[in-house]
Write a protein that holds these residues in place. Structure first.
Motif, short mmCIF file in Angstrom:
data_model
loop_
_atom_site.label_atom_id
_atom_site.label_comp_id
_atom_site.label_asym_id
_atom_site.label_seq_id
_atom_site.Cartn_x
_atom_site.Cartn_y
_atom_site.Cartn_z
N GLN A 122 -90.21 -27.01 -9.72
CA GLN A 122 -89.69 -26.46 -8.48
C GLN A 122 -88.44 -25.67 -8.78
O GLN A 122 -87.53 -26.14 -9.47
N GLU A 123 -88.41 -24.45 -8.26
CA GLU A 123 -87.30 -23.56 -8.53
C GLU A 123 -86.06 -24.01 -7.78
O GLU A 123 -86.08 -24.24 -6.58
N VAL A 124 -84.95 -24.11 -8.51
CA VAL A 124 -83.65 -24.39 -7.90
C VAL A 124 -82.77 -23.18 -8.14
O VAL A 124 -82.66 -22.70 -9.27
N LEU A 125 -82.17 -22.69 -7.09
CA LEU A 125 -81.36 -21.49 -7.16
C LEU A 125 -79.89 -21.84 -6.88
O LEU A 125 -79.61 -22.56 -5.93
N VAL A 126 -79.01 -21.30 -7.70
CA VAL A 126 -77.58 -21.56 -7.53
C VAL A 126 -76.82 -20.24 -7.56
O VAL A 126 -76.82 -19.54 -8.59
N GLU A 127 -76.17 -19.93 -6.44
CA GLU A 127 -75.38 -18.71 -6.36
C GLU A 127 -73.97 -18.96 -6.89
O GLU A 127 -73.45 -20.08 -6.79
N SER A 128 -73.36 -17.90 -7.39
CA SER A 128 -71.97 -17.96 -7.82
C SER A 128 -71.37 -16.58 -7.70
O SER A 128 -72.09 -15.58 -7.55
N GLY A 129 -70.04 -16.52 -7.78
CA GLY A 129 -69.34 -15.25 -7.76
C GLY A 129 -68.69 -14.90 -6.45
O GLY A 129 -68.01 -13.87 -6.34
N GLY A 130 -68.88 -15.71 -5.43
CA GLY A 130 -68.25 -15.44 -4.15
C GLY A 130 -66.75 -15.72 -4.19
O GLY A 130 -66.22 -16.22 -5.18
N GLY A 131 -66.10 -15.40 -3.08
CA GLY A 131 -64.66 -15.63 -2.99
C GLY A 131 -64.04 -14.71 -1.98
O GLY A 131 -64.72 -14.18 -1.11
N SER A 144 -74.06 -13.74 -8.55
CA SER A 144 -75.15 -14.12 -9.44
C SER A 144 -75.94 -15.25 -8.82
O SER A 144 -75.40 -16.05 -8.06
N CYS A 145 -77.20 -15.31 -9.16
CA CYS A 145 -78.08 -16.38 -8.69
C CYS A 145 -78.88 -16.86 -9.89
O CYS A 145 -79.74 -16.12 -10.40
N LEU A 146 -78.60 -18.06 -10.33
CA LEU A 146 -79.27 -18.61 -11.51
C LEU A 146 -80.45 -19.46 -11.07
O LEU A 146 -80.30 -20.37 -10.25
N GLY A 147 -81.62 -19.15 -11.62
CA GLY A 147 -82.81 -19.94 -11.35
C GLY A 147 -83.05 -20.92 -12.47
O GLY A 147 -83.00 -20.57 -13.65
N SER A 148 -83.31 -22.17 -12.11
CA SER A 148 -83.42 -23.20 -13.14
C SER A 148 -84.85 -23.57 -13.47
O SER A 148 -85.09 -24.29 -14.43
N GLY A 149 -85.81 -23.09 -12.67
CA GLY A 149 -87.19 -23.48 -12.89
C GLY A 149 -87.93 -22.54 -13.81
O GLY A 149 -87.41 -21.53 -14.25
N ARG A 150 -89.19 -22.92 -14.09
CA ARG A 150 -90.02 -22.11 -14.97
C ARG A 150 -90.64 -20.93 -14.26
O ARG A 150 -91.23 -20.06 -14.89
#
Length: 126
Positions: free
Chosen positions: A1-10, A21-27
């Protein structure tokens, strides 16, 4: 199951740039169409831009065209949103989303996406 994590806001001032950025952790990241949305308080979730799983189809909303750029890096399982010339009207929570359905296309509605990140706040001050 794809897990998405955004970063870079502020928080930034008007006229500045920001890259999310949005990092996907799944296959399945490489087989998913990806998109960016944002939601301001008491407003609907707004499509900003998206890219199909291959990376050869990109759509950007007219509301941000010329200022926002969407890209992806399969090697890093990461989706990007480059934002230029930010204004207070860009203040919102920004979400990335993924879909394995019709992944050769780019959906422009929230309902086209089945996986969502938790969101990252972007605040632009005047």
């Amino acid at each position: 199951q794809e897990v998405l994590v955004e970063s870079g806001g502020g928080a930034v001032q008007t006229g500045n740039s920001m890259k999310l950025s949005c990092l996907g952790s799944g296959r399945t990241f490489r087989r998913a169409a990806m998109a960016w949305f944002r939601q301001a308080p008491e407003e609907d979730r707004e499509f900003l831009g998206g890219i199909n799983y291959i990376g050869n189809t990109i759509k950007v909303s007219d509301s941000v065209k010329g200022r926002f750029t969407v890209s992806r890096d399969h090697a890093k399982n990461t989706l990007y949103l480059q934002m230029e010339s930010l204004t207070p009207e860009d203040t919102a929570v920004y979400f990335c989303a993924a879909s394995l359905i019709d992944a050769d296309k780019v959906g422009t509605t929230a309902g086209a996406y089945t996986r969502w990140g938790q969101g990252t706040q972007v605040t632009v001050s005047s």
